[in-house]
Design a protein around this motif. Structure first.
Motif, PDB file in Angstrom:
ATOM      1  N   ALA A 103       0.826  -1.202   0.000  1.00  0.00           N
ATOM      2  CA  ALA A 103       0.000   0.000   0.000  1.00  0.00           C
ATOM      3  C   ALA A 103       0.866   1.261   0.000  1.00  0.00           C
ATOM      4  O   ALA A 103       2.097   1.201   0.043  1.00  0.00           O
ATOM      5  N   ALA A 104       0.183   2.414  -0.054  1.00  0.00           N
ATOM      6  CA  ALA A 104       0.809   3.731   0.074  1.00  0.00           C
ATOM      7  C   ALA A 104       1.925   3.966  -0.944  1.00  0.00           C
ATOM      8  O   ALA A 104       2.968   4.542  -0.621  1.00  0.00           O
ATOM      9  N   SER A 105       1.716   3.493  -2.163  1.00  0.00           N
ATOM     10  CA  SER A 105       2.662   3.729  -3.270  1.00  0.00           C
ATOM     11  C   SER A 105       4.056   3.157  -3.024  1.00  0.00           C
ATOM     12  O   SER A 105       5.047   3.655  -3.560  1.00  0.00           O
ATOM     13  N   GLN A 106       4.133   2.075  -2.238  1.00  0.00           N
ATOM     14  CA  GLN A 106       5.442   1.457  -1.979  1.00  0.00           C
ATOM     15  C   GLN A 106       6.107   0.970  -3.264  1.00  0.00           C
ATOM     16  O   GLN A 106       7.346   0.947  -3.345  1.00  0.00           O
ATOM     17  N   LEU A 107       5.321   0.562  -4.243  1.00  0.00           N
ATOM     18  CA  LEU A 107       5.876   0.037  -5.490  1.00  0.00           C
ATOM     19  C   LEU A 107       5.779   1.059  -6.631  1.00  0.00           C
ATOM     20  O   LEU A 107       5.838   0.692  -7.797  1.00  0.00           O
ATOM     21  N   GLY A 108       5.656   2.332  -6.271  1.00  0.00           N
ATOM     22  CA  GLY A 108       5.623   3.373  -7.283  1.00  0.00           C
ATOM     23  C   GLY A 108       4.238   3.966  -7.457  1.00  0.00           C
ATOM     24  O   GLY A 108       3.346   3.780  -6.622  1.00  0.00           O
ATOM     25  N   ASN A 109       4.054   4.689  -8.557  1.00  0.00           N
ATOM     26  CA  ASN A 109       2.766   5.315  -8.826  1.00  0.00           C
ATOM     27  C   ASN A 109       1.984   4.493  -9.855  1.00  0.00           C
ATOM     28  O   ASN A 109       2.437   3.444 -10.311  1.00  0.00           O
ATOM     29  N   HIS A 110       0.801   4.968 -10.214  1.00  0.00           N
ATOM     30  CA  HIS A 110      -0.058   4.200 -11.105  1.00  0.00           C
ATOM     31  C   HIS A 110       0.568   3.976 -12.482  1.00  0.00           C
ATOM     32  O   HIS A 110       0.359   2.939 -13.105  1.00  0.00           O
ATOM     33  N   ARG A 111       1.332   4.935 -12.949  1.00  0.00           N
ATOM     34  CA  ARG A 111       2.026   4.760 -14.226  1.00  0.00           C
ATOM     35  C   ARG A 111       3.037   3.609 -14.119  1.00  0.00           C
ATOM     36  O   ARG A 111       3.177   2.796 -15.042  1.00  0.00           O
ATOM     37  N   ASP A 112       3.724   3.534 -12.976  1.00  0.00           N
ATOM     38  CA  ASP A 112       4.672   2.432 -12.748  1.00  0.00           C
ATOM     39  C   ASP A 112       3.950   1.086 -12.726  1.00  0.00           C
ATOM     40  O   ASP A 112       4.496   0.071 -13.178  1.00  0.00           O
ATOM     41  N   TYR A 113       2.722   1.075 -12.196  1.00  0.00           N
ATOM     42  CA  TYR A 113       1.977  -0.184 -12.108  1.00  0.00           C
ATOM     43  C   TYR A 113       1.669  -0.733 -13.500  1.00  0.00           C
ATOM     44  O   TYR A 113       1.717  -1.944 -13.726  1.00  0.00           O
ATOM     45  N   ILE A 114       1.336   0.164 -14.421  1.00  0.00           N
ATOM     46  CA  ILE A 114       1.072  -0.288 -15.796  1.00  0.00           C
ATOM     47  C   ILE A 114       2.309  -0.970 -16.362  1.00  0.00           C
ATOM     48  O   ILE A 114       2.232  -2.070 -16.928  1.00  0.00           O
TER      49      ILE A 114
ATOM     50  N   LYS B  21      -6.150  26.912 -13.588  1.00  0.00           N
ATOM     51  CA  LYS B  21      -4.785  26.564 -13.976  1.00  0.00           C
ATOM     52  C   LYS B  21      -4.467  25.199 -13.372  1.00  0.00           C
ATOM     53  O   LYS B  21      -4.142  25.088 -12.183  1.00  0.00           O
ATOM     54  N   ALA B  22      -4.586  24.159 -14.195  1.00  0.00           N
ATOM     55  CA  ALA B  22      -4.477  22.788 -13.698  1.00  0.00           C
ATOM     56  C   ALA B  22      -3.083  22.221 -13.884  1.00  0.00           C
ATOM     57  O   ALA B  22      -2.411  22.504 -14.881  1.00  0.00           O
ATOM     58  N   THR B  23      -2.653  21.392 -12.913  1.00  0.00           N
ATOM     59  CA  THR B  23      -1.365  20.713 -12.964  1.00  0.00           C
ATOM     60  C   THR B  23      -1.551  19.262 -12.541  1.00  0.00           C
ATOM     61  O   THR B  23      -2.059  19.015 -11.440  1.00  0.00           O
ATOM     62  N   PRO B  24      -1.159  18.288 -13.379  1.00  0.00           N
ATOM     63  CA  PRO B  24      -1.226  16.884 -12.936  1.00  0.00           C
ATOM     64  C   PRO B  24      -0.055  16.570 -12.013  1.00  0.00           C
ATOM     65  O   PRO B  24       1.090  16.839 -12.340  1.00  0.00           O
ATOM     66  N   ILE B  25      -0.371  16.014 -10.850  1.00  0.00           N
ATOM     67  CA  ILE B  25       0.647  15.682  -9.841  1.00  0.00           C
ATOM     68  C   ILE B  25       0.339  14.287  -9.310  1.00  0.00           C
ATOM     69  O   ILE B  25      -0.828  13.985  -9.007  1.00  0.00           O
ATOM     70  N   PRO B  26       1.343  13.386  -9.190  1.00  0.00           N
ATOM     71  CA  PRO B  26       1.089  12.040  -8.663  1.00  0.00           C
ATOM     72  C   PRO B  26       0.493  12.066  -7.256  1.00  0.00           C
ATOM     73  O   PRO B  26       0.733  13.003  -6.478  1.00  0.00           O
ATOM     74  N   THR B  27      -0.245  11.030  -6.926  1.00  0.00           N
ATOM     75  CA  THR B  27      -0.909  10.926  -5.622  1.00  0.00           C
ATOM     76  C   THR B  27       0.058  11.140  -4.466  1.00  0.00           C
ATOM     77  O   THR B  27      -0.245  11.889  -3.525  1.00  0.00           O
ATOM     78  N   ALA B  28       1.219  10.508  -4.529  1.00  0.00           N
ATOM     79  CA  ALA B  28       2.166  10.568  -3.412  1.00  0.00           C
ATOM     80  C   ALA B  28       2.738  11.967  -3.193  1.00  0.00           C
ATOM     81  O   ALA B  28       3.278  12.253  -2.124  1.00  0.00           O
ATOM     82  N   GLU B  29       2.610  12.840  -4.184  1.00  0.00           N
ATOM     83  CA  GLU B  29       3.180  14.194  -4.076  1.00  0.00           C
ATOM     84  C   GLU B  29       2.114  15.266  -3.844  1.00  0.00           C
ATOM     85  O   GLU B  29       2.434  16.454  -3.727  1.00  0.00           O
ATOM     86  N   ARG B  30       0.875  14.854  -3.751  1.00  0.00           N
ATOM     87  CA  ARG B  30      -0.234  15.809  -3.685  1.00  0.00           C
ATOM     88  C   ARG B  30      -0.211  16.643  -2.409  1.00  0.00           C
ATOM     89  O   ARG B  30      -0.379  17.869  -2.450  1.00  0.00           O
ATOM     90  N   TYR B  31      -0.012  16.001  -1.264  1.00  0.00           N
ATOM     91  CA  TYR B  31      -0.010  16.717   0.025  1.00  0.00           C
ATOM     92  C   TYR B  31       1.052  17.815   0.025  1.00  0.00           C
ATOM     93  O   TYR B  31       0.773  18.966   0.401  1.00  0.00           O
ATOM     94  N   MET B  32       2.262  17.478  -0.398  1.00  0.00           N
ATOM     95  CA  MET B  32       3.353  18.447  -0.400  1.00  0.00           C
ATOM     96  C   MET B  32       3.049  19.613  -1.341  1.00  0.00           C
ATOM     97  O   MET B  32       3.358  20.764  -1.027  1.00  0.00           O
TER      98      MET B  32
END
Length: 338
Positions: A77-88, A199-210
């Motif tokens: 869980a919690a993006s231990q194996l990367g982000n969704h793009r990595d999962y593909i 003004k939209a910016t795509p940001i991975p889930t794990a980096e959203r809080y920061m």
């Protein structure tokens, strides 16, 4: 006479020994009916204990039980194996066996999945799950198998996505003007925000809080469970119930890996994925009100209802027109029947 008798005894003894050794050797030989065993790596960007993590743990449990322990594994869980793009990439290469992936990221390799990112195309989580459990889901499953060698095995429909911001509430499309907002990695969502003048910016889930904490963006959009579980109420203040998207996170498996398994294991995995998806959908629906209350009581967020969404829907016609050829009118029609 004694000599003949002795020779007979010796011969019988030798034959008995040979039979005994032959029998023993057959018992010790590996059984040809032994089933292969597998250890699955299962990936999610979800947090431990949330709907995504819980659904995938149920999936592993069901597969383990129904293969009589032949399939084991672990949920990372919690993006231990990367982000969704990595999962593909992992599913396609075989380094990862199962993963949940957002529809937005899947649309980068399977364009028909862009339908989920057309704002207001889906009415409610249950209505969306119902059509995905039928013809619409079959169309999307075939599409991604054909173009990306990935198979969908479960639809975990999330509760509606809303805008949450540190800057102020959103009540009409005018409130989006110049708002720096994080979105998913989705071309339709980026274009929708352009139509909203944000003004939209795509940001991975794990980096959203920061990104929210440091002011890289002033707002984001997500469902209430995700906002609470990721503690993003700490870096935002206003929750505006725009309900602009209802989307699934999708349980996926690489087709090459799936087809390499025994036929009965394949069927077990497909059925377990469907059950896990249904479980995750209901988990989300049941928890929505509770999570919203927690955002207010624990997170001190200010919630504003947005009963009139006509100013948002009124500017989206160009987006629908642009994506209809990519998605297909047949699929759009099925979604609009919700």
């Amino acid at each position: 006479m004694k000599s003949i008798w002795k020779k007979t005894i010796v011969l019988v003894s030798l034959l008995s020994l040979a039979f005994f050794m032959s029998t023993c050797s057959k018992k010790e030989a590996p059984s040809t009916s032994a089933r292969p065993t597998y250890v699955f790596k299962v990936a999610t960007a979800g947090q431990p204990g949330d709907s995504l993590d819980s659904s995938l743990k149920l999936f592993l449990k069901l597969v383990n039980e129904r293969t009589n322990g032949a399939v084991t594994g672990e949920v990372y869980a919690a993006s231990q194996l990367g982000n969704h793009r990595d999962y593909i990439d992992g599913l396609q290469m075989g380094s990862l066996q199962v993963a949940e992936i957002t529809a937005a990221v899947l649309s980068t390799v399977a364009p028909k999945f862009s339908i989920f990112d057309l704002p207001y195309i889906s009415r409610s989580p249950q209505a969306l799950y119902d059509i995905l459990d039928g013809e619409a889901g079959d169309i999307l499953t075939k599409h991604i198998m054909d173009v990306a060698q990935i198979r969908t095995i479960g639809w975990m429909v999330r509760t509606p996505r809303h805008v949450y911001s540190a800057k102020g509430p959103i009540n009409t499309v005018a409130d989006f003007r110049n708002l720096k907002i994080r979105t998913m990695e989705s071309a339709p969502m980026l274009k929708a925000m352009t139509l909203f003048n944000a003004k939209a910016t795509p940001i991975p889930t794990a980096e959203r809080y920061m990104a929210l904490q440091t002011g890289v963006v002033e707002a984001a959009e997500n469902n209430v469970a995700e906002i609470y579980n990721c503690k993003e109420f700490e870096v935002t203040k206003y929750l505006s119930k725009t309900a602009h998207l209802v989307t699934p996170n999708i349980i996926c498996i690489g087709t090459k890996f799936l087809e390499s398994l025994p036929a009965d294991y394949q069927q077990i995995i497909i059925e377990a994925g469907r059950e896990a998806g249904a479980f995750g959908t209901q988990f989300e629906i049941n928890g929505e009100k509770d999570f919203e209350e927690k955002l207010v009581s624990e997170g001190k967020m200010i919630v504003n209802e947005v009963p009139d969404k006509s100013s948002f829907t009124g500017v989206l016609a160009p987006l629908y027109a642009e994506y209809t050829p990519t998605i297909g009118q047949d699929l759009i029609t099925l979604f609009q029947k919700q």
